[in-house]
Design an enzyme around this catalytic site. Structure first.
Site, short mmCIF file in Angstrom:
data_model
loop_
_atom_site.label_atom_id
_atom_site.label_comp_id
_atom_site.label_asym_id
_atom_site.label_seq_id
_atom_site.Cartn_x
_atom_site.Cartn_y
_atom_site.Cartn_z
N ASP A 125 0.54 -5.69 4.14
CA ASP A 125 0.63 -7.10 3.74
C ASP A 125 0.19 -8.02 4.88
O ASP A 125 0.36 -7.69 6.05
CB ASP A 125 2.08 -7.40 3.31
CG ASP A 125 2.18 -8.67 2.48
OD1 ASP A 125 1.14 -9.16 1.97
OD2 ASP A 125 3.30 -9.17 2.33
N HIS A 145 -9.14 -9.38 3.78
CA HIS A 145 -9.16 -8.07 3.11
C HIS A 145 -10.20 -7.15 3.75
O HIS A 145 -9.99 -5.95 3.89
CB HIS A 145 -9.44 -8.24 1.61
CG HIS A 145 -8.35 -8.98 0.89
ND1 HIS A 145 -7.03 -8.63 1.00
CD2 HIS A 145 -8.38 -10.07 0.09
CE1 HIS A 145 -6.29 -9.47 0.29
NE2 HIS A 145 -7.09 -10.36 -0.27
N TRP A 191 -3.15 -8.65 -10.17
CA TRP A 191 -4.17 -9.19 -11.09
C TRP A 191 -3.98 -10.69 -11.28
O TRP A 191 -4.90 -11.38 -11.74
CB TRP A 191 -4.09 -8.50 -12.46
CG TRP A 191 -4.41 -7.04 -12.43
CD1 TRP A 191 -3.51 -6.02 -12.51
CD2 TRP A 191 -5.70 -6.42 -12.33
NE1 TRP A 191 -4.17 -4.81 -12.46
CE2 TRP A 191 -5.51 -5.03 -12.35
CE3 TRP A 191 -7.01 -6.93 -12.21
CZ2 TRP A 191 -6.56 -4.11 -12.26
CZ3 TRP A 191 -8.05 -6.01 -12.12
CH2 TRP A 191 -7.82 -4.62 -12.14
N LEU A 206 -4.49 15.76 6.32
CA LEU A 206 -3.75 14.58 5.81
C LEU A 206 -4.12 14.25 4.37
O LEU A 206 -5.31 14.23 4.02
CB LEU A 206 -4.08 13.37 6.70
CG LEU A 206 -3.55 12.01 6.21
CD1 LEU A 206 -2.05 11.90 6.43
CD2 LEU A 206 -4.26 10.86 6.90
C1 IPE Z 1 2.38 -6.19 -2.07
O1 IPE Z 1 2.00 -7.36 -1.45
C2 IPE Z 1 1.20 -5.52 -2.68
C3 IPE Z 1 0.25 -4.92 -1.74
C4 IPE Z 1 0.34 -4.91 -0.45
C5 IPE Z 1 -0.87 -4.26 -2.35
P1 IPE Z 1 2.03 -8.76 -2.19
O2 IPE Z 1 1.50 -9.75 -1.22
O3 IPE Z 1 1.36 -8.67 -3.50
O4 IPE Z 1 3.60 -8.97 -2.45
P2 IPE Z 1 4.44 -10.29 -2.70
O5 IPE Z 1 3.76 -11.06 -3.79
O6 IPE Z 1 4.45 -11.06 -1.42
O7 IPE Z 1 5.80 -9.79 -3.05
C1 IPE Z 2 -2.11 -7.68 1.24
O1 IPE Z 2 -2.38 -8.90 1.82
C2 IPE Z 2 -3.25 -7.16 0.41
C3 IPE Z 2 -3.03 -7.20 -1.04
C4 IPE Z 2 -1.92 -7.58 -1.63
C5 IPE Z 2 -4.13 -6.79 -1.86
P1 IPE Z 2 -2.16 -10.25 1.05
O2 IPE Z 2 -3.42 -10.61 0.35
O3 IPE Z 2 -0.96 -10.19 0.19
O4 IPE Z 2 -1.91 -11.26 2.25
P2 IPE Z 2 -0.88 -12.45 2.31
O5 IPE Z 2 0.46 -11.91 1.97
O6 IPE Z 2 -1.34 -13.47 1.32
O7 IPE Z 2 -0.96 -12.94 3.71
MG MG Z 3 0.99 -10.61 0.48
#
Ligand code: IPE
Ligand code: IPE
Ligand code: MG
Length: 254
Positions: free
Chosen positions: A34, A51, A83, A145
């Site tokens: 995250d 990303h 999504w 792995l």
């Molecule tokens: C969790 O992160 C999903 C992934 C890392 C793929 P999110 O950014 O979607 O989670 P929330 O919305 O902060 O809970």
């Molecule tokens: C995690 O990073 C990647 C996915 C959920 C796909 P985020 O895109 O959630 O990044 P933040 O949480 O907005 O910083």
């Molecule tokens: Mg996030």
């Protein structure tokens, strides 16, 4: 021969691994990657840049996990709830495996890494699926792995799916609800081939599970790391494992 020597050298612990207990490496590490969006925002870049950078971290962490002898690395790449994001961001993320695997697949093969996935793959765009299927096919005989990408994965949807397929199996075998056991539910989850993760790491300082491995993480050790995923590196991974090694796991006992 050369490959073998190179691999042995790679598997040698380096200085930063020094006080890591190599006999107590978690077999399965799961990571909620995250903070990509915030990493980009801090730099006044579009979120998709975050990303892209996050994908570079996946490469580094996979290699480090392989080197220190982790057996399963499950990475939360896209949730069933993601999504809901703007279309351009979703499209970019969906296209990432294509780019990622184009550049990274040879290295995965060379390092004996086996690529697998959990999640509802049938909903992914065809080009994404194709790239992932190729990676799985090209690494299917690898014995090192297991790199498991959770893509279009959600723990609740997974449990519903497991319930349905278990119901079908019970009917087929002439069994009833009285016959249902934890083991049977587990066997119908997408993770049925993997041990539960001993260690679950979430980066970016958020302290929640966001629908990741909700059944499997019932006794995982949780570590909430402050780094944004693109800034997470092998030293941080080693630190997380050291913290894990300092924890006492009780499983309800004493
Ligand atoms: C969790 O992160 C999903 C992934 C890392 C793929 P999110 O950014 O979607 O989670 P929330 O919305 O902060 O809970
Ligand atoms: C995690 O990073 C990647 C996915 C959920 C796909 P985020 O895109 O959630 O990044 P933040 O949480 O907005 O910083
Ligand atoms: Mg996030």
């Amino acid at each position: 021969m050369f490959k073998k020597l190179k691999k042995q050298k790679k598997n040698q612990p380096n200085q930063s691994d020094f006080d890591l207990d190599l006999h107590n490496i978690p077999e399965h590490v799961a990571i909620i990657m995250d903070g990509n969006g915030r990493w980009a925002k801090q730099r006044k870049l579009p979120r998709i840049q975050g990303h892209y950078q996050g994908m570079q971290t996946v490469k580094k962490i996979t290699m480090e996990a392989s080197d220190i002898g982790i057996k399963y690395l499950t990475l939360y790449a896209f949730s069933t709830e993601n999504w809901a994001r703007p279309k351009n961001e979703v499209n970019y993320i969906m296209n990432l495996p294509v780019n990622f695997l184009k550049t990274f697949l040879p290295e995965l093969i060379e390092n004996n890494v086996k690529v697998e996935t959990i999640g509802f793959m049938e909903h992914l765009p065809t080009s994404t699926l194709k790239a992932i299927e190729k990676a799985k096919e090209d690494t299917k005989n690898n014995t090192g792995l297991k790199l498991v990408f959770a893509i279009n994965y959600g723990g609740r949807a997974e449990i519903v799916h497991s319930g349905k397929s278990l119901y079908d199996k019970l009917s087929e075998d002439g069994l009833t609800s009285d016959d249902v056991t934890e083991e049977m539910i587990n066997d119908h989850l997408m993770t049925h081939n993997y041990p539960d993760p001993e260690l679950l790491i979430r980066t970016s300082g958020e302290q929640r599970i966001s629908n990741f491995l909700i059944w499997q993480a019932s006794y995982s050790e949780f570590i909430f790391n402050e780094k944004l995923w693109p800034d997470f590196d092998k030293e941080e991974l080693i630190n997380c494992i050291k913290i894990y090694q300092s924890r006492q796991r009780r499983f309800g006992g004493l």
